[in-house]
Design an enzyme around this catalytic site. Structure first.
Site, PDB file in Angstrom:
ATOM      1  N   GLY A  87       0.886  -0.656   0.314  1.00 22.21           N
ATOM      2  CA  GLY A  87       0.075   0.170  -0.067  1.00 22.21           C
ATOM      3  C   GLY A  87       0.730   1.337  -0.251  1.00 22.21           C
ATOM      4  N   GLY A  89       2.806   3.847   1.628  1.00 23.15           N
ATOM      5  CA  GLY A  89       2.650   3.546   2.797  1.00 23.15           C
ATOM      6  C   GLY A  89       3.254   5.496   2.946  1.00 23.15           C
ATOM      7  CG  ASP A 117      10.951   9.266   7.256  1.00 26.28           C
ATOM      8  OD1 ASP A 117       9.988   9.337   6.107  1.00 26.28           O
ATOM      9  OD2 ASP A 117      11.570   9.820   6.991  1.00 26.28           O
ATOM     10  N   GLY A 118       7.351   8.148   6.390  1.00 29.72           N
ATOM     11  CA  GLY A 118       6.522   8.905   5.204  1.00 29.72           C
ATOM     12  C   GLY A 118       6.840   9.816   3.963  1.00 29.72           C
ATOM     13  NE  ARG A 168       3.423   8.087  -9.226  1.00 27.79           N
ATOM     14  CZ  ARG A 168       4.410   7.185  -8.255  1.00 27.79           C
ATOM     15  NH1 ARG A 168       5.276   7.410  -8.762  1.00 27.79           N
ATOM     16  NH2 ARG A 168       2.923   6.774  -7.595  1.00 27.79           N
ATOM     17  NE  ARG A 175       0.305   1.000  -6.550  1.00 23.81           N
ATOM     18  CZ  ARG A 175       1.885   1.758  -6.817  1.00 23.81           C
ATOM     19  NH1 ARG A 175       2.445   1.302  -7.070  1.00 23.81           N
ATOM     20  NH2 ARG A 175       1.433   3.218  -6.295  1.00 23.81           N
ATOM     21  CG  ASP A 241       5.049  -3.172  -5.462  1.00 27.58           C
ATOM     22  OD1 ASP A 241       5.818  -4.206  -5.299  1.00 27.58           O
ATOM     23  OD2 ASP A 241       5.527  -2.180  -4.398  1.00 27.58           O
TER      24      ASP A 241
END
Length: 471
Positions: A87, A89, A117-118, A168, A175, A241
């Site tokens: 997923g 993250g 930490d994203g 983006r 996917r 993915d």
């Protein structure tokens, strides 16, 4: 708060149709956001005034009308090992505009963060902006970077780095791993809704026929990977993915462009076994598609024992489709018309280039000069030109079209040393090298004054080259 962008109203079809795969979430605040680079051409294609591309919008803090940000769920095989719950993250889907996803990368931790930490750093996000811009200009299907925004936050990796968010745009972010996730839930209704959603967005001619849908994805990926190979692109992290249903290139992490021709070329620091080497990409693409076939089996036929041979037959069409796309692309690079008898020349040249480790991009670009009568630039690339000297007159006898060659063989690509130069300068606050490189790769086929160094291979003291995923 919402920003007022008159032409920017997002829909949220994915979140509405597939709520089981969408966790509502919000981006983290950016202490001091500042737009570093933006693709104004892409903004125009989306009907957006570049002045609306504010830092708040592009970091997901100031949301446009209709935004319904979610973190998407998916699974995936990473370097061959299955992870049932990956997923987004560190990413968020804000919604869709004109049928395309507007997505953030590096916007903060989500429930899928798995201890990370994203966040993202300027260097990796700028790499994706540069390389995806170059790939789009080369005519290769790709997700595209609308902008990179510095957040004013420090990101800690091996060392403290300036943080950034990438905005983006993609046909979608569906996917192979999305289908693996849906299949693993055991919810056939969810799997069917996901397939119908993907069909509607990407392969509408296959509506109601899930085997035809799989066929369409196989064909799209065979074509895409052939296009990568024709320009020497090495994806570097071809996990399931990171393979789209739309047939667009996604995830420019440990990616690079091959210089010396060598099928074993690997640039990713984490691909220690060479699983995703340049020459392995077609085989890995087919392997990934086999995982998609496994996920789709209940939709292909109610009886799995009957579904399997149908899926296998479709999967086996990958090889011929790739070979056809590769051969057609090579004939175009050599300026030759379609003629099966020319295949031996193509095959022989491939052996020569591998044996001499000739620079891939430089060779094909200088070969057009040979078609015009001056073979020395191409010949000089070989330490021992005997094999090339034997091959050359047989190729010239077919009357190659030099002008056509120049339309498909780029002069400027995001060469690895130039990308690293641009990223290093940008991390230090100097964006001039990145902007100059973007100028070159955004118009890759037309020679222009002042850009000579952007067409040259890396200097001898550059390397061995390794790239990193940036997480």
């Amino acid at each position: 708060m919402d920003v007022s962008c008159p032409a920017l109203t997002l829909t949220h079809r994915f979140a509405d149709e597939l709520p089981e795969m969408a966790i509502p979430w919000r981006a983290e605040e950016a202490p001091d956001p500042r737009v570093l680079v933006a693709d104004e051409q892409l903004a125009a294609e989306l009907g957006l005034d570049p002045e609306w591309l504010t830092a708040g919008l592009l970091t997901g803090v100031d949301l446009p009308a209709g935004a319904k940000p979610v973190a998407q769920a998916y699974a995936g095989h990473q370097f061959g090992g299955y992870s049932p719950r990956l997923g987004d993250g560190r990413a968020l889907l804000l919604g869709e505009i004109d049928g395309r996803d507007l997505h953030l990368k590096g916007s903060g931790r989500t429930p899928f963060a798995r201890g990370g930490d994203g966040l993202a750093a300027v260097g990796p996000m700028l790499r994706e902006h540069i390389v995806s811009r170059g790939m789009h200009a080369l005519g290769i299907p790709t997700t595209r970077s609308l902008a990179v925004v510095a957040t004013g936050r420090t990101v800690y990796r091996e060392e403290p780095l300036p943080g950034a968010v990438l905005a983006r745009v993609a046909a979608s972010h569906l996917r192979v791993g999305s289908f693996q996730y849906a299949r693993a839930t055991g919810d056939l209704g969810l799997l069917r809704r996901l397939a119908d959603h993907a069909i509607s967005r990407h392969h509408p001619a296959t509506a109601g026929d899930y085997l035809a849908f799989f066929d369409a994805v196989v064909a799209a990926q065979a074509s895409l990977i052939a296009q990568w190979m024709l320009v020497g692109f090495v994806h570097g992290v071809m996990n399931t993915d990171n393979m789209t249903i739309s047939g667009e290139t996604i995830d420019y992490g440990p990616c690079a462009f091959m210089e010396a021709v060598d099928p074993a070329t690997v640039y990713s620091s984490i691909d220690t076994g060479g699983r995703y080497a340049y020459g392995n990409q077609p085989g890995i693409g087919q392997w990934n598609l086999a995982r998609l076939a496994e996920a789709l089996l209940p939709l292909i036929h109610d009886d799995e024992q009957q579904a399997i041979p149908l899926a296998v037959q479709a999967l086996e069409r990958f090889g011929p489709a790739f070979d056809a796309a590769w051969s057609a692309g090579m004939r175009a690079k050599l300026g030759l018309s379609a003629d099966a008898e020319q295949q031996s020349l193509v095959d022989e040249l491939a052996v020569l280039l591998r044996g001499a480790r000739v620079d891939h991009t430089t060779f094909f670009r200088t070969l057009s000069a040979a078609a015009r009568g001056d073979a020395e630039p191409a010949r000089a690339l070989f330490a021992d030109p005997a094999g090339f000297d034997s091959w050359l007159p047989r190729w010239r006898a077919l009357s190659p079209d030099a002008a056509a060659m120049d339309r498909v063989n780029p002069l400027y690509i995001p060469r690895n040393h130039l990308v690293e130069e641009a990223l290093s300068a940008a991390v230090g606050g100097d964006l001039a090298p990145a902007r100059r490189l973007l100028e070159a790769v955004s118009d890759p086929f037309r020679e222009r004054p002042g850009l000579t160094r952007y067409a040259e291979p890396a200097p001898g003291d550059f390397g061995p080259y390794r790239t990193f995923c940036g997480t």
